[in-house]
Design a protein around this motif. Structure first.
Motif, short mmCIF file in Angstrom:
data_model
loop_
_atom_site.label_atom_id
_atom_site.label_comp_id
_atom_site.label_asym_id
_atom_site.label_seq_id
_atom_site.Cartn_x
_atom_site.Cartn_y
_atom_site.Cartn_z
N LEU A 129 0.83 -1.20 0.00
CA LEU A 129 0.00 0.00 0.00
C LEU A 129 0.87 1.25 0.00
N GLU A 130 1.94 1.25 0.78
CA GLU A 130 2.83 2.40 0.84
C GLU A 130 3.50 2.63 -0.51
N MET A 131 3.92 1.55 -1.16
CA MET A 131 4.56 1.70 -2.46
C MET A 131 3.59 2.25 -3.49
N LYS A 132 2.34 1.78 -3.47
CA LYS A 132 1.35 2.28 -4.41
C LYS A 132 1.07 3.76 -4.16
N THR A 133 1.02 4.15 -2.90
CA THR A 133 0.79 5.56 -2.55
C THR A 133 1.93 6.43 -3.06
N GLN A 134 3.17 5.96 -2.89
CA GLN A 134 4.32 6.72 -3.37
C GLN A 134 4.30 6.82 -4.88
N GLU A 135 3.95 5.73 -5.55
CA GLU A 135 3.88 5.76 -7.01
C GLU A 135 2.81 6.73 -7.49
N MET A 136 1.68 6.75 -6.80
CA MET A 136 0.61 7.67 -7.17
C MET A 136 1.06 9.11 -6.98
N ALA A 137 1.73 9.39 -5.87
CA ALA A 137 2.20 10.75 -5.60
C ALA A 137 3.20 11.18 -6.66
N SER A 167 3.47 10.00 -9.69
CA SER A 167 2.74 10.14 -10.95
C SER A 167 2.02 11.49 -11.01
N GLN A 168 1.39 11.87 -9.93
CA GLN A 168 0.68 13.14 -9.90
C GLN A 168 1.64 14.32 -10.02
N GLU A 169 2.80 14.21 -9.37
CA GLU A 169 3.79 15.28 -9.47
C GLU A 169 4.31 15.41 -10.90
N LEU A 170 4.56 14.28 -11.55
CA LEU A 170 5.03 14.32 -12.93
C LEU A 170 3.97 14.89 -13.86
N ASP A 171 2.72 14.50 -13.65
CA ASP A 171 1.63 15.07 -14.46
C ASP A 171 1.58 16.58 -14.31
N ASP A 178 2.35 19.22 -17.30
CA ASP A 178 1.28 20.17 -17.65
C ASP A 178 1.84 21.60 -17.64
N ASN A 179 2.63 21.91 -16.62
CA ASN A 179 3.22 23.25 -16.55
C ASN A 179 4.19 23.49 -17.69
N VAL A 180 4.99 22.48 -18.02
CA VAL A 180 5.94 22.62 -19.13
C VAL A 180 5.18 22.87 -20.43
#
Length: 51
Positions: free
Chosen positions: A17-25, A27-31, A35-37
């Motif tokens: 669960l912790e790994m999935k949460t980190q991956e989601m975070a 992923s959201q940061e990269l998105d 988007d800003n770029v």
């Protein structure tokens, strides 16, 4: 032995669960970053076309 197996399975679930949460975070940061770029690139070319 059964208790050990139960503890190991609980640990693995929590770790997954912790790994999935980190991956989601991440992923959201990269998105957000891309988007800003893209917004910056679009704004730059809009200015170049109008000038």
């Amino acid at each position: 032995m059964r208790i050990e197996n139960e503890m190991v399975s609980r640990f693995n679930r929590q770790e997954n669960l912790e790994m999935k949460t980190q991956e989601m975070a991440l992923s959201q940061e990269l998105d957000f970053f891309f988007d800003n770029v893209m917004d910056t690139v679009v704004d730059y070319f809009k200015e170049e076309v109008t000038v």
